[in-house]
Write an enzyme that holds these catalytic residues in place. Structure first.
Site, PDB file in Angstrom:
ATOM      1  N   CYS A 101       0.847  -1.193   0.000  1.00 30.02           N
ATOM      2  CA  CYS A 101       0.000   0.000   0.000  1.00 30.02           C
ATOM      3  C   CYS A 101       0.889   1.252   0.000  1.00 30.02           C
ATOM      4  CB  CYS A 101      -0.926  -0.006   1.214  1.00 30.02           C
ATOM      5  SG  CYS A 101      -0.060   0.171   2.790  1.00 30.02           S
TER       6      CYS A 101
ATOM      7  N   CYS B 173       2.953   1.692   3.158  1.00 31.33           N
ATOM      8  CA  CYS B 173       4.033   0.707   3.269  1.00 31.33           C
ATOM      9  C   CYS B 173       5.211   1.103   2.375  1.00 31.33           C
ATOM     10  CB  CYS B 173       3.523  -0.690   2.903  1.00 31.33           C
ATOM     11  SG  CYS B 173       2.227  -1.288   4.012  1.00 31.33           S
TER      12      CYS B 173
END
Length: 108
Positions: free
Chosen positions: A10, A13
């Site tokens: 994501c 991340c």
């Protein structure tokens, strides 16, 4: 030093990995940085929210995006004294402040 950034990919991340890499670069320390996206491997760390950062086996954060400064503080806490080698000379630092110029051998 081994740093693992846990997260499936994501945007937070990806930013966590970027911040870890920037912190390592700014400190001039040597670190093996690994991005782990496999959910089963992430779960083995006892992590159930991402992003997460693991340094030398110690989970430092879970479910939040760490800043570059936070990551630098974690690294400095672990290393205490660390060194950088700009221009072929070894500089020794303690908690971010330059102390002395000495020969220093990297600890593993």
């Amino acid at each position: 030093m081994e740093i693992k950034v846990l997260g499936p990919g994501c945007p937070k991340c990806e930013m966590a990995e970027k911040n870890v890499r920037e912190a390592v670069k700014e400190l001039g320390v040597e670190a093996d940085i690994e991005k782990i996206g496999d959910v089963m491997k992430i779960a083995k760390f006892g992590v159930f929210a991402t992003p997460a950062v693991v340094i030398d086996g110690d989970v430092k954060c879970v479910g939040k995006l760490p800043s570059v400064e936070e990551v630098k503080a974690w690294i400095e806490d672990i290393w205490g004294w660390f060194c950088v080698r700009p221009s072929g000379r070894w500089w020794m630092f303690h908690n971010g402040a330059c102390s002395i110029l000495v020969p220093y051998f990297h600890r593993s």
